[in-house]
Design an enzyme around this catalytic site. Sequence first.
Site, PDB file in Angstrom:
ATOM      1  N   LYS A 297       0.829  -1.200   0.000  1.00 15.00           N
ATOM      2  CA  LYS A 297       0.000   0.000   0.000  1.00 15.00           C
ATOM      3  C   LYS A 297       0.869   1.259   0.000  1.00 15.00           C
ATOM      4  O   LYS A 297       2.025   1.217   0.446  1.00 15.00           O
ATOM      5  CB  LYS A 297      -0.929  -0.008   1.230  1.00 15.00           C
ATOM      6  CG  LYS A 297      -1.944  -1.166   1.221  1.00 15.00           C
ATOM      7  CD  LYS A 297      -2.971  -0.984   2.342  1.00 15.00           C
ATOM      8  CE  LYS A 297      -3.979  -2.132   2.358  1.00 15.00           C
ATOM      9  NZ  LYS A 297      -5.048  -1.919   3.357  1.00 15.00           N
ATOM     10  N   PHE A 344     -15.925   2.002   6.537  1.00 12.25           N
ATOM     11  CA  PHE A 344     -14.554   2.439   6.255  1.00 12.25           C
ATOM     12  C   PHE A 344     -14.218   2.471   4.768  1.00 12.25           C
ATOM     13  O   PHE A 344     -13.105   2.763   4.378  1.00 12.25           O
ATOM     14  CB  PHE A 344     -13.546   1.552   7.005  1.00 12.25           C
ATOM     15  CG  PHE A 344     -13.674   0.075   6.690  1.00 12.25           C
ATOM     16  CD1 PHE A 344     -13.062  -0.461   5.553  1.00 12.25           C
ATOM     17  CD2 PHE A 344     -14.404  -0.780   7.514  1.00 12.25           C
ATOM     18  CE1 PHE A 344     -13.175  -1.813   5.249  1.00 12.25           C
ATOM     19  CE2 PHE A 344     -14.523  -2.141   7.217  1.00 12.25           C
ATOM     20  CZ  PHE A 344     -13.911  -2.655   6.085  1.00 12.25           C
ATOM     21  N   ARG A 372      -1.244 -14.548   2.525  1.00  8.46           N
ATOM     22  CA  ARG A 372      -2.100 -14.009   3.577  1.00  8.46           C
ATOM     23  C   ARG A 372      -1.489 -14.303   4.950  1.00  8.46           C
ATOM     24  O   ARG A 372      -1.570 -13.488   5.878  1.00  8.46           O
ATOM     25  CB  ARG A 372      -3.514 -14.586   3.481  1.00  8.46           C
ATOM     26  CG  ARG A 372      -4.234 -14.117   2.217  1.00  8.46           C
ATOM     27  CD  ARG A 372      -5.679 -14.537   2.175  1.00  8.46           C
ATOM     28  NE  ARG A 372      -6.477 -13.927   3.236  1.00  8.46           N
ATOM     29  CZ  ARG A 372      -6.940 -12.682   3.200  1.00  8.46           C
ATOM     30  NH1 ARG A 372      -6.684 -11.905   2.168  1.00  8.46           N
ATOM     31  NH2 ARG A 372      -7.658 -12.216   4.204  1.00  8.46           N
ATOM     32  N   ARG A 392       2.579  -7.166   8.534  1.00  6.37           N
ATOM     33  CA  ARG A 392       1.769  -6.134   9.177  1.00  6.37           C
ATOM     34  C   ARG A 392       2.261  -5.834  10.588  1.00  6.37           C
ATOM     35  O   ARG A 392       2.226  -4.685  11.036  1.00  6.37           O
ATOM     36  CB  ARG A 392       0.291  -6.538   9.169  1.00  6.37           C
ATOM     37  CG  ARG A 392      -0.340  -6.298   7.796  1.00  6.37           C
ATOM     38  CD  ARG A 392      -1.702  -6.919   7.649  1.00  6.37           C
ATOM     39  NE  ARG A 392      -2.341  -6.512   6.393  1.00  6.37           N
ATOM     40  CZ  ARG A 392      -3.431  -7.077   5.901  1.00  6.37           C
ATOM     41  NH1 ARG A 392      -4.002  -8.082   6.561  1.00  6.37           N
ATOM     42  NH2 ARG A 392      -3.951  -6.659   4.769  1.00  6.37           N
ATOM     43  N   ASN A 402      -2.322  -0.576   6.464  1.00  8.18           N
ATOM     44  CA  ASN A 402      -1.747  -1.770   7.098  1.00  8.18           C
ATOM     45  C   ASN A 402      -0.757  -2.488   6.181  1.00  8.18           C
ATOM     46  O   ASN A 402      -0.693  -3.705   6.123  1.00  8.18           O
ATOM     47  CB  ASN A 402      -2.846  -2.706   7.614  1.00  8.18           C
ATOM     48  CG  ASN A 402      -3.773  -3.157   6.502  1.00  8.18           C
ATOM     49  OD1 ASN A 402      -3.631  -2.715   5.369  1.00  8.18           O
ATOM     50  ND2 ASN A 402      -4.694  -4.046   6.823  1.00  8.18           N
ATOM     51  N   HIS A 405      -1.742  -5.697   0.868  1.00 11.48           N
ATOM     52  CA  HIS A 405      -3.021  -6.317   0.507  1.00 11.48           C
ATOM     53  C   HIS A 405      -2.738  -7.640  -0.181  1.00 11.48           C
ATOM     54  O   HIS A 405      -1.701  -7.800  -0.818  1.00 11.48           O
ATOM     55  CB  HIS A 405      -3.800  -5.392  -0.442  1.00 11.48           C
ATOM     56  CG  HIS A 405      -4.850  -6.099  -1.258  1.00 11.48           C
ATOM     57  ND1 HIS A 405      -6.035  -6.505  -0.722  1.00 11.48           N
ATOM     58  CD2 HIS A 405      -4.863  -6.502  -2.565  1.00 11.48           C
ATOM     59  CE1 HIS A 405      -6.753  -7.121  -1.667  1.00 11.48           C
ATOM     60  NE2 HIS A 405      -6.065  -7.128  -2.797  1.00 11.48           N
TER      61      HIS A 405
HETATM   62  P1  ATP Z   1      -6.694  -7.105   2.370  1.00  3.65           P
HETATM   63  O1  ATP Z   1      -8.034  -7.384   1.760  1.00  3.65           O
HETATM   64  O2  ATP Z   1      -6.282  -5.657   2.332  1.00  3.65           O
HETATM   65  O3  ATP Z   1      -5.619  -7.991   1.844  1.00  3.65           O
HETATM   66  P2  ATP Z   1      -7.609  -8.507   4.646  1.00  3.65           P
HETATM   67  O4  ATP Z   1      -8.192  -9.465   3.703  1.00  3.65           O
HETATM   68  O5  ATP Z   1      -6.734  -8.989   5.762  1.00  3.65           O
HETATM   69  O6  ATP Z   1      -6.751  -7.424   3.903  1.00  3.65           O
HETATM   70  P3  ATP Z   1     -10.220  -7.303   4.793  1.00  3.65           P
HETATM   71  O7  ATP Z   1     -11.140  -7.661   5.866  1.00  3.65           O
HETATM   72  O8  ATP Z   1     -10.438  -7.826   3.418  1.00  3.65           O
HETATM   73  O9  ATP Z   1      -8.732  -7.610   5.296  1.00  3.65           O
HETATM   74  O10 ATP Z   1     -10.183  -5.709   4.740  1.00  3.65           O
HETATM   75  C1  ATP Z   1      -9.682  -5.022   3.605  1.00  3.65           C
HETATM   76  C2  ATP Z   1      -8.968  -3.750   4.062  1.00  3.65           C
HETATM   77  O11 ATP Z   1      -9.907  -2.905   4.679  1.00  3.65           O
HETATM   78  C3  ATP Z   1      -7.929  -4.028   5.108  1.00  3.65           C
HETATM   79  O12 ATP Z   1      -6.627  -4.172   4.558  1.00  3.65           O
HETATM   80  C4  ATP Z   1      -7.991  -2.826   6.012  1.00  3.65           C
HETATM   81  O13 ATP Z   1      -7.072  -1.822   5.595  1.00  3.65           O
HETATM   82  C5  ATP Z   1      -9.387  -2.286   5.823  1.00  3.65           C
HETATM   83  N1  ATP Z   1     -10.227  -2.625   6.990  1.00  3.65           N
HETATM   84  C6  ATP Z   1     -10.741  -3.811   7.306  1.00  3.65           C
HETATM   85  N2  ATP Z   1     -11.484  -3.755   8.433  1.00  3.65           N
HETATM   86  C7  ATP Z   1     -11.425  -2.474   8.854  1.00  3.65           C
HETATM   87  C8  ATP Z   1     -11.988  -1.738   9.944  1.00  3.65           C
HETATM   88  N3  ATP Z   1     -12.752  -2.337  10.862  1.00  3.65           N
HETATM   89  N4  ATP Z   1     -11.705  -0.435  10.050  1.00  3.65           N
HETATM   90  C9  ATP Z   1     -10.940   0.181   9.144  1.00  3.65           C
HETATM   91  N5  ATP Z   1     -10.401  -0.435   8.083  1.00  3.65           N
HETATM   92  C10 ATP Z   1     -10.630  -1.737   7.930  1.00  3.65           C
HETATM   93 MG    MG Z   2      -9.447  -9.013   1.971  1.00  2.00          MG
END
Ligand code: ATP
Ligand code: MG
Length: 427
Positions: A297, A344, A372, A392, A402, A405
């Site tokens: 990111k 968000f 992941r 992370r 974070n 992705h």
């Molecule tokens: P990514 O999809 O980014 O690889 P992930 O699969 O671990 O990460 P997801 O649940 O898909 O996490 O969330 C996608 C992105 O949205 C996260 O990378 C994070 O930056 C943001 N995100 C997720 N949950 C929250 C939340 N509760 N508040 C703020 N941002 C969030």
């Molecule tokens: Mg995701």
Amino acid sequence: RMLKCQFILFQMIITNESQWDEMLLIKGVVVIDVYQAWCGPCKAVLNLFRKLKNEFSEDDVLHFAVAEADNILALQSFKNKCEPVFLFCVNGKIISLVKGVNAPLLSKKITELVLEERAIASGQKDHSIESASRQLAFFFPNFDTDKTEQKMEKTLALIRPCLLKERRGKKSILQRIKDDGFKIAMQKEITLTEEQIHEFYKEHVDQDYFPVLLEQMTSGPTLVLALTRENAVAHWRDLLGPKTVEEAMKENPNSLRAQYAVSNVPIGQLHGSSTPDDAQKELEFFFPQEHTLALIKPAAAAKHKDDILQKVKDAGFRISKIKEESLTREMAAQFYKDHEGKPFFEDLLSCMTEGPSVIMVLTKENAVEEWRHLMGPVDPEVAKETSPGSIRAHFAQDILSNAVHGSSTKEHAQKSIECVFGELDLD
Ligand code: ATP
Ligand code: MG
């Protein structure tokens, strides 16, 4: 207490079970030359061993023995082997072995073990590895570890359904695997389809036993393991023992095939690849190369790009494609389609489009899941607690920025890769 065994020069002589048991009671390191009755102990190493014995004479931790393979149960698997074998026993436990008269490797192993024991004795276990390597460098200034260390190798191991069902097997077999110096690089339990079995055993399809094999293999999950260590293919076959349970019981009662025999089942329950080439093919079958879309990111791309790329490579990923580019809102929205409407979502889009990202296609067996895993939990506070080694945990600012992705499924990965790089010819 007087030892009942006799000594010739400095080596303890072991020709029967009770002498073997005596040896196991010795504190410290015992280097055992396993020999065949018909050819006797190895003479080529005597000078080396004597020299090491003198070098470490001040503390009484280093001992030497010769043991006749034919008469000792624990040494059955070395019977009738022509190559010299040296076992290393530390405080009653055989912990490793060297095959062949490899003087540099023998010196290094012995020195390492003795220094380790010394460190433990003087209560500085935590520093033992560091100080051991410092002292190793002192004793062997020109020693090049890479040349003498044998190459790491991978092999495929299968625990078939009948044995796996018994459950008693799994945990203790996994323990034996670890005790023998293997690392489990990948593992999964799967119930194979008829089609997969035809494919995997295509050379056996015409054999009489194929229908039984087929029935066996589809009857429940098989545990599939990718094992690594030096010489993994040969070592795993040694640990398995002879092909059939009867032979195994007779010739090597300690082997896995003897110890984990399942009665009334005509098909052997344990498998290992025959050659390194076979291993590669078989591993490819069960753990095919996969692609995933990974992205650094913007905030992390600006600050930690090199460190993150290093972690990617250290974890064994191939970077099949890479480019640096600012995401458009549309691209970001495509990556995070599933999150549309969440509170968000808008902030997430802003954070993803605030500067250039590093966008990559990563390739490895099991890439989607493993990437992941390397990213760690979405929230950096959680990541620091539960996955301190993850990207992370190290490089995330907050839950939005974070660091990275990754696609969440193979299908997502394929869509996102197409969206960023177009139709790709990846292999
Ligand atoms: P990514 O999809 O980014 O690889 P992930 O699969 O671990 O990460 P997801 O649940 O898909 O996490 O969330 C996608 C992105 O949205 C996260 O990378 C994070 O930056 C943001 N995100 C997720 N949950 C929250 C939340 N509760 N508040 C703020 N941002 C969030
Ligand atoms: Mg995701």
